[in-house]
Design a protein around this motif. Structure first.
Motif, PDB file in Angstrom:
ATOM      1  N   LEU A 129      85.557  61.088  42.618  1.00  0.00           N
ATOM      2  CA  LEU A 129      84.198  61.533  42.900  1.00  0.00           C
ATOM      3  C   LEU A 129      83.771  62.578  41.883  1.00  0.00           C
ATOM      4  O   LEU A 129      84.610  63.219  41.248  1.00  0.00           O
ATOM      5  N   LYS A 130      82.461  62.749  41.744  1.00  0.00           N
ATOM      6  CA  LYS A 130      81.953  63.850  40.933  1.00  0.00           C
ATOM      7  C   LYS A 130      80.898  64.605  41.737  1.00  0.00           C
ATOM      8  O   LYS A 130      80.143  64.020  42.520  1.00  0.00           O
ATOM      9  N   SER A 131      80.880  65.927  41.541  1.00  0.00           N
ATOM     10  CA  SER A 131      79.910  66.777  42.228  1.00  0.00           C
ATOM     11  C   SER A 131      79.771  68.057  41.419  1.00  0.00           C
ATOM     12  O   SER A 131      79.977  68.056  40.216  1.00  0.00           O
ATOM     13  N   GLY A 132      79.400  69.147  42.084  1.00  0.00           N
ATOM     14  CA  GLY A 132      79.295  70.418  41.390  1.00  0.00           C
ATOM     15  C   GLY A 132      78.035  71.175  41.736  1.00  0.00           C
ATOM     16  O   GLY A 132      77.381  70.903  42.753  1.00  0.00           O
ATOM     17  N   ARG A 133      77.695  72.136  40.884  1.00  0.00           N
ATOM     18  CA  ARG A 133      76.522  72.977  41.111  1.00  0.00           C
ATOM     19  C   ARG A 133      75.844  73.256  39.779  1.00  0.00           C
ATOM     20  O   ARG A 133      76.449  73.087  38.711  1.00  0.00           O
ATOM     21  N   PRO A 134      74.574  73.653  39.805  1.00  0.00           N
ATOM     22  CA  PRO A 134      73.842  73.845  38.540  1.00  0.00           C
ATOM     23  C   PRO A 134      74.514  74.855  37.616  1.00  0.00           C
ATOM     24  O   PRO A 134      75.117  75.840  38.072  1.00  0.00           O
ATOM     25  N   HIS A 135      74.391  74.600  36.321  1.00  0.00           N
ATOM     26  CA  HIS A 135      74.940  75.509  35.320  1.00  0.00           C
ATOM     27  C   HIS A 135      73.876  76.476  34.806  1.00  0.00           C
ATOM     28  O   HIS A 135      74.099  77.167  33.815  1.00  0.00           O
ATOM     29  N   TYR A 136      72.724  76.526  35.503  1.00  0.00           N
ATOM     30  CA  TYR A 136      71.594  77.365  35.103  1.00  0.00           C
ATOM     31  C   TYR A 136      71.132  78.158  36.323  1.00  0.00           C
ATOM     32  O   TYR A 136      71.563  77.914  37.453  1.00  0.00           O
ATOM     33  N   ALA A 145      72.837  75.689  48.864  1.00  0.00           N
ATOM     34  CA  ALA A 145      72.831  74.256  49.157  1.00  0.00           C
ATOM     35  C   ALA A 145      73.764  73.501  48.213  1.00  0.00           C
ATOM     36  O   ALA A 145      74.487  72.584  48.629  1.00  0.00           O
ATOM     37  N   SER A 146      73.773  73.891  46.950  1.00  0.00           N
ATOM     38  CA  SER A 146      74.650  73.241  45.973  1.00  0.00           C
ATOM     39  C   SER A 146      76.118  73.482  46.297  1.00  0.00           C
ATOM     40  O   SER A 146      76.956  72.570  46.173  1.00  0.00           O
ATOM     41  N   ASN A 147      76.443  74.684  46.713  1.00  0.00           N
ATOM     42  CA  ASN A 147      77.821  74.962  47.107  1.00  0.00           C
ATOM     43  C   ASN A 147      78.220  74.144  48.332  1.00  0.00           C
ATOM     44  O   ASN A 147      79.365  73.678  48.437  1.00  0.00           O
ATOM     45  N   ALA A 148      77.294  73.938  49.233  1.00  0.00           N
ATOM     46  CA  ALA A 148      77.581  73.113  50.416  1.00  0.00           C
ATOM     47  C   ALA A 148      77.835  71.663  50.003  1.00  0.00           C
ATOM     48  O   ALA A 148      78.706  70.988  50.571  1.00  0.00           O
ATOM     49  N   VAL A 149      77.082  71.174  49.028  1.00  0.00           N
ATOM     50  CA  VAL A 149      77.311  69.821  48.517  1.00  0.00           C
ATOM     51  C   VAL A 149      78.702  69.722  47.904  1.00  0.00           C
ATOM     52  O   VAL A 149      79.453  68.760  48.146  1.00  0.00           O
ATOM     53  N   THR A 150      79.072  70.718  47.118  1.00  0.00           N
ATOM     54  CA  THR A 150      80.387  70.721  46.477  1.00  0.00           C
ATOM     55  C   THR A 150      81.502  70.739  47.512  1.00  0.00           C
ATOM     56  O   THR A 150      82.500  70.009  47.389  1.00  0.00           O
ATOM     57  N   LYS A 151      81.352  71.546  48.540  1.00  0.00           N
ATOM     58  CA  LYS A 151      82.367  71.599  49.596  1.00  0.00           C
ATOM     59  C   LYS A 151      82.496  70.252  50.300  1.00  0.00           C
ATOM     60  O   LYS A 151      83.600  69.830  50.678  1.00  0.00           O
ATOM     61  N   HIS A 152      81.369  69.567  50.481  1.00  0.00           N
ATOM     62  CA  HIS A 152      81.412  68.234  51.086  1.00  0.00           C
ATOM     63  C   HIS A 152      82.200  67.273  50.193  1.00  0.00           C
ATOM     64  O   HIS A 152      82.981  66.439  50.705  1.00  0.00           O
ATOM     65  N   ALA A 153      82.026  67.386  48.890  1.00  0.00           N
ATOM     66  CA  ALA A 153      82.796  66.545  47.972  1.00  0.00           C
ATOM     67  C   ALA A 153      84.289  66.806  48.127  1.00  0.00           C
ATOM     68  O   ALA A 153      85.101  65.865  48.109  1.00  0.00           O
ATOM     69  N   PHE A 154      84.673  68.068  48.278  1.00  0.00           N
ATOM     70  CA  PHE A 154      86.088  68.383  48.469  1.00  0.00           C
ATOM     71  C   PHE A 154      86.617  67.781  49.766  1.00  0.00           C
ATOM     72  O   PHE A 154      87.742  67.266  49.817  1.00  0.00           O
ATOM     73  N   THR A 155      85.816  67.853  50.815  1.00  0.00           N
ATOM     74  CA  THR A 155      86.216  67.246  52.089  1.00  0.00           C
ATOM     75  C   THR A 155      86.438  65.748  51.921  1.00  0.00           C
ATOM     76  O   THR A 155      87.438  65.184  52.407  1.00  0.00           O
ATOM     77  N   LEU A 156      85.525  65.088  51.218  1.00  0.00           N
ATOM     78  CA  LEU A 156      85.659  63.655  50.982  1.00  0.00           C
ATOM     79  C   LEU A 156      86.875  63.351  50.109  1.00  0.00           C
ATOM     80  O   LEU A 156      87.588  62.360  50.342  1.00  0.00           O
ATOM     81  N   GLY A 157      87.120  64.185  49.104  1.00  0.00           N
ATOM     82  CA  GLY A 157      88.290  63.991  48.260  1.00  0.00           C
ATOM     83  C   GLY A 157      89.579  64.063  49.060  1.00  0.00           C
ATOM     84  O   GLY A 157      90.496  63.259  48.855  1.00  0.00           O
ATOM     85  N   ALA A 158      89.644  65.018  49.982  1.00  0.00           N
ATOM     86  CA  ALA A 158      90.827  65.135  50.843  1.00  0.00           C
ATOM     87  C   ALA A 158      90.953  63.930  51.762  1.00  0.00           C
ATOM     88  O   ALA A 158      92.040  63.368  51.944  1.00  0.00           O
TER      89      ALA A 158
END
Length: 288
Positions: A129-136, A145-158
């Motif tokens: 999977l790919k995810s993350g948060r803005p670099h700006y 909200a972006s951090n919440a998206v990233t955490k969801h990606a980690f949950t899915l990865g696990a």
């Protein structure tokens, strides 16, 4: 077979292919001609492929196009190619600033898109999977909200036992994100920082294949056994022919690192780290 001057598998950990608008398989042939053997093909941002998602299912067209192009690349390579699917973190700004979404509405859509991407991982059609948060700079609400998206990606990865590639701000310390992954059951080693510099705390660095960055990473791998990967972030966009690095770069840099005596570091980057992070055996797939 591999280039006789490159007695090793050669993996580009992050690039994009766009046969509709870009070079597509010609870029893969360039990579192969210089000794490249394995690719991780990351989907382009959804809006670059003409998809303005309004619900999670809308991302399927993006994911399926990426699976198809990775499959075409796989047929050309002596090793293999795998899709990496997800939602580009820059989408949140497009949704909030241009399309009138609230940060929470954007978060919900992006998390849904990641859940759809995870279905392809579960079915064996995608590797990671790919995810993350803005670099700006963004507002606090968009950042949260972006951090919440990233955490969801980690949950899915696990849940699906797969790695997560991250687009983030430039940093040599992302130990906080690694801790978030660990809390959700995803080992930090399987969190990969795309566009990394030569050293990084927390996730595994996927190092942009510029000589100064690679030399720092290679020294750390040689002296301390630190894992790293190599990438180009080739964008395959005819309107940006000089953007990021070209598909020949990783094999050329592998050759340079071998000439500089970094044989052990090359094994770390192209054999050991792919196995530990993705479960890819680059040697066995090459022999096959």
């Amino acid at each position: 077979m591999t280039d006789p001057d490159l007695p090793t598998p050669v993996l580009d950990n992050h690039l994009h292919l766009d046969p509709r608008h870009g070079r597509g398989m010609d870029a893969v042939r360039d990579f192969r001609h210089l000794g490249g053997t394995h690719l991780l093909v990351v989907n382009k941002p959804s809006w670059h492929l003409g998809v303005e998602a309004g619900e999670p299912a809308d991302f399927r067209a993006v994911f399926e196009e990426t699976i198809d192009v990775a499959g075409a690349a796989d047929e050309l390579l002596d090793g293999g190619a795998w899709p990496v699917l997800g939602v580009h973190p820059g989408l949140i700004s497009r949704l909030v600033d241009e399309r009138g979404f609230s940060p929470d509405e954007a978060r919900e859509l992006m998390q849904g898109g990641l859940s759809v991407a995870a279905e392809y991982v579960a079915d064996g059609d995608a590797l990671a999977l790919k995810s993350g948060r803005p670099h700006y700079e963004v507002s606090d609400a968009v950042w949260d909200a972006s951090n919440a998206v990233t955490k969801h990606a980690f949950t899915l990865g696990a849940e699906h036992d797969c790695a997560v590639q991250l687009h983030t701000e430039a940093s040599e310390d992302l130990s906080e994100l690694a801790a978030w992954a660990d809390e959700r059951g995803l080992t930090p080693e399987r969190v990969v920082k795309h566009y990394a510099a030569g050293r990084l705390r927390g996730p595994t660095p996927s190092v942009m294949s510029e000589r100064d960055r690679l030399e720092r990473a290679a020294k750390r791998a040689t002296e301390h056994g630190d894992p790293f990967l190599m990438e180009t972030d080739f964008v395959d966009d005819p309107d940006k022919p000089g953007a990021v690095l070209g598909p020949k770069t990783v094999p050329r840099r592998v050759r340079w690192l071998l000439e500089e005596g970094y044989d052990d570091a090359i094994r770390v980057a192209h054999v050991e780290t792919p196995r530990r992070v993705y479960g890819i055996d680059t040697e066995a797939t090459l022999d096959a």
